[in-house]
Write a protein that holds these residues in place. Structure first.
Motif, mmCIF file in Angstrom:
data_model
loop_
_atom_site.group_PDB
_atom_site.id
_atom_site.type_symbol
_atom_site.label_atom_id
_atom_site.label_comp_id
_atom_site.label_asym_id
_atom_site.label_seq_id
_atom_site.Cartn_x
_atom_site.Cartn_y
_atom_site.Cartn_z
ATOM 1 N N ALA A 166 0.681 -1.068 0.065
ATOM 2 C CA ALA A 166 0.085 -0.067 -0.151
ATOM 3 C C ALA A 166 0.748 1.329 0.012
ATOM 4 O O ALA A 166 1.819 1.373 0.880
ATOM 5 N N GLY A 167 0.584 2.416 -0.818
ATOM 6 C CA GLY A 167 1.280 3.457 -0.997
ATOM 7 C C GLY A 167 2.660 3.230 -1.825
ATOM 8 O O GLY A 167 3.162 4.470 -2.082
ATOM 9 N N GLU A 168 2.630 2.147 -2.362
ATOM 10 C CA GLU A 168 3.757 1.991 -3.493
ATOM 11 C C GLU A 168 3.437 1.480 -4.740
ATOM 12 O O GLU A 168 3.875 0.548 -5.156
ATOM 13 N N GLU A 169 2.228 2.114 -5.132
ATOM 14 C CA GLU A 169 1.588 1.388 -6.382
ATOM 15 C C GLU A 169 2.624 1.641 -7.657
ATOM 16 O O GLU A 169 2.143 1.157 -8.702
ATOM 17 N N GLY A 170 3.369 2.565 -7.509
ATOM 18 C CA GLY A 170 4.136 3.102 -8.605
ATOM 19 C C GLY A 170 3.497 3.771 -9.654
ATOM 20 O O GLY A 170 2.671 4.601 -9.150
ATOM 21 N N ASP A 171 4.129 4.091 -10.963
ATOM 22 C CA ASP A 171 3.662 4.849 -12.010
ATOM 23 C C ASP A 171 2.355 4.413 -12.590
ATOM 24 O O ASP A 171 2.222 3.131 -12.615
ATOM 25 N N SER A 172 1.750 5.454 -13.246
ATOM 26 C CA SER A 172 0.659 4.942 -14.098
ATOM 27 C C SER A 172 1.029 4.402 -15.628
ATOM 28 O O SER A 172 2.264 5.083 -16.071
ATOM 29 N N PHE A 173 0.567 3.249 -16.151
ATOM 30 C CA PHE A 173 0.958 2.777 -17.077
ATOM 31 C C PHE A 173 -0.285 2.949 -18.292
ATOM 32 O O PHE A 173 -1.366 2.799 -17.867
ATOM 33 N N PRO A 174 0.075 3.116 -19.642
ATOM 34 C CA PRO A 174 -1.136 2.927 -20.425
ATOM 35 C C PRO A 174 -1.787 1.674 -20.435
ATOM 36 O O PRO A 174 -1.204 0.808 -20.021
#
Length: 194
Positions: A166-174
């Motif tokens: 939790a809180g370490e979801e990373g970046d958004s990807f297409p």
């Protein structure tokens, strides 16, 4: 009915086997030498940052989510209080076929400078696997569609379940047509993509 000696000998055999096979006999016991999940994650992100800091020209990337994988006792299948903490970093920079070997050579040198030992190397489908003295594992791999990712993992002590942190979801990807995250490189570089 078994004698006390038979029970004692059986117990000694089980303890000896567990000790030599790396099993924990105490559920939730964990290895006191392992860091906490937060410290393990700091180590993982530090290795990822340092690996890419050694590559010139600079590459662009996206972070995947940080993940915990629960370890289980091989006898009881109960959680043993240890986790593997990992993250993948997916390159956005397109790496041309002619530059993949060069990239792996740069990463290999960087890891060796930082005390990692190269354990596996595959030139057919370019990949490297290395390990540091603290058990930290780092890998760079070229996927089938030309995507390149670096993954780093290390053991930690935790009684939590497997899953993303939790809180370490990373970046958004297409989003790919399948609905899954699309890891395909989407940026060209005058050097790396040529």
């Amino acid at each position: 009915m078994f004698s006390r000696k038979v029970w004692r000998d059986a117990l000694v055999a089980v303890i000896s086997f567990a000790a030599f096979s790396g099993c924990s006999l105490i559920p939730g016991g964990g290895d006191a030498s392992y860091p906490t999940v937060n410290k393990a994650l700091e180590r993982v992100d530090s290795v990822l940052d340092d690996t890419l800091a050694g590559v010139r020209p600079r590459l662009r990337w996206r972070d995947g989510p940080a993940h915990m994988s629960e370890r289980r006792n091989s006898f009881t299948n109960e959680a043993d209080g240890e986790m593997d903490v990992s993250r993948q970093r997916h390159l956005r920079t397109q790496i041309s076929q002619g530059k993949k070997k060069e990239l792996l050579e740069i990463v290999s040198r960087r890891w060796e400078e930082k005390g990692f030992e190269i354990k596996e190397q595959n030139n057919g489908r370019p990949s490297l696997l290395s390990e540091a003295s603290d058990g930290c594992i780092a890998k760079i791999d070229v996927g089938g569609s030309g995507d390149v990712y670096i993954s780093v993992g290390v053991s930690a002590v935790s009684s939590g379940p497997s899953g993303d942190i939790a809180g370490e979801e990373g970046d958004s990807f297409p989003e790919a047509s399948s609905g899954a995250p699309d890891h395909t490189p989407d940026l060209r570089d005058p050097y790396w993509s040529k």
